[in-house]
Design a protein around this motif. Structure first.
Motif, PDB file in Angstrom:
ATOM      1  N   LYS A 122     -13.611  14.187   4.215  1.00  0.00           N
ATOM      2  CA  LYS A 122     -14.286  13.941   2.933  1.00  0.00           C
ATOM      3  C   LYS A 122     -15.776  13.697   3.150  1.00  0.00           C
ATOM      4  CE  LYS A 122     -13.602  11.470  -1.415  1.00  0.00           C
ATOM      5  NZ  LYS A 122     -12.879  10.359  -2.114  1.00  0.00           N
ATOM      6  N   ARG A 133     -13.357  16.804  -6.358  1.00  0.00           N
ATOM      7  CA  ARG A 133     -13.478  15.858  -5.244  1.00  0.00           C
ATOM      8  C   ARG A 133     -12.820  14.517  -5.589  1.00  0.00           C
ATOM      9  NH1 ARG A 133     -16.503  14.541  -0.637  1.00  0.00           N
ATOM     10  NH2 ARG A 133     -17.430  12.462  -0.626  1.00  0.00           N
ATOM     11  N   TRP A 156      -9.218  14.006  -4.332  1.00  0.00           N
ATOM     12  CA  TRP A 156      -9.034  14.230  -2.892  1.00  0.00           C
ATOM     13  C   TRP A 156      -7.673  13.742  -2.396  1.00  0.00           C
ATOM     14  CZ3 TRP A 156     -12.329  16.650   0.620  1.00  0.00           C
ATOM     15  CH2 TRP A 156     -11.969  16.517   1.970  1.00  0.00           C
TER      16      TRP A 156
END
Length: 289
Positions: A187, A215, A218
């Motif tokens: 990440k 994102r 995630w």
């Protein structure tokens, strides 16, 4: 470091925890120049093997690339396959399904683009999107209007895993060899690459607000990938979890895996028959006269 593809393969039956798989390993190159030398060597070997693959006409090769945004799928395909004859290779990218594609079963839009014998097919994303992004965004699943859909979504994923494994078994039996790559990006490295896309004007086109929105999911994606890879990595069509924080190293790993798989096929050029030899002698006579 010598690349050993087995270090990155997921064995059939393994319970995958991506938190235990590295996103970076010791580089297999010593310098930038050494990287270019090794990649050129790999590309040259791939080019020769692809020509043999095309001539022998026994197998089809399907390469599947899956990853989070900015993991380097496009770059890996571009650099690793740069020396392959375009006549023997096709790349397909799959994004959100169209209205027409939604009228078919979930495997239809990808399987109609499977490679022929003697060809290399590359899927930049694939039918695996149907058990990845749809798990994170179930509203897309509902748009597929599955008749008599199970009330428990777990049953849907289980059925789809089974369909995928059965498809890959069928393809293997009929001569298609499948190599599946998950480019494993951290990440933190994704954040770094997103910032580069903002700061470097030539990379602005690669970035959108949708990337930031994804994102936020995630953790959901990691869980979806873990369950997917666990359920669908088989001895016939294994997954390779490739550390992707170092793009150069990832490309060398990917190319070495493809080389090893090609060499396992034991291909050879078609033997010339006596009748063909006579024909060639006659052709030579006509050309020399």
């Amino acid at each position: 470091m010598k690349i050993n593809p087995k270090e990155f393969s997921v064995k059939e039956g393994d319970d995958v925890d991506l938190g235990k798989w590295p996103t970076t390993v010791d580089a297999s190159y010593k310098s930038k120049d050494d990287y270019h030398r090794l990649l050129e060597e790999h590309v040259s070997k791939l080019s020769a093997l692809q020509q043999l693959h095309y001539a022998s006409d026994r197998y089809a090769l399907l390469l599947i690339f899956q990853a989070m945004d900015a993991a380097g799928k496009d770059g890996a395909i571009k650099h690793v396959m740069s020396g392959v004859n375009p006549q023997g290779c096709q790349v397909f990218s799959f994004k959100h399904p169209s209205a027409a594609e939604l009228q078919h079963d979930f495997l239809w839009r990808t399987t109609r683009n499977l490679p022929e014998r003697g060809q290399i097919g590359i899927f930049n994303r694939s039918y695996y999107e149907e058990v990845l992004i749809l798990r994170v965004h179930p509203e897309i699943l509902r748009s597929e209007a599955i008749p008599n859909a199970p009330s428990d979504e777990k049953d849907i994923w289980r059925d789809r895993y089974r369909s995928i494994v059965d498809l890959e078994r069928h393809l293997h039996v009929n001569g298609t060899r499948i190599i599946k790559f998950y480019l494993h990006l951290s990440k933190a490295e994704q954040r770094k690459r997103f910032l580069e896309r903002i700061d470097e004007p030539q990379k602005n086109w690669k970035f959108s607000l949708a990337d930031i929105a994804e994102r936020k999911f995630w953790g959901n994606y990691m869980k979806a990938y873990e369950e997917c890879i666990t359920a669908t990595s088989t001895s016939r069509a294994p997954w390779y979890v490739v550390p992707a924080d170092d793009k150069k190293n990832a490309r060398l790993i990917v190319s070495q895996i493809i080389l090893d798989r090609f060499e396992e096929l034991g291909m050879s050029y078609p033997k010339t028959t006596d009748a063909r030899k006579k024909e060639l002698i006659e052709i030579r006579k006509q050309l020399t006269n």
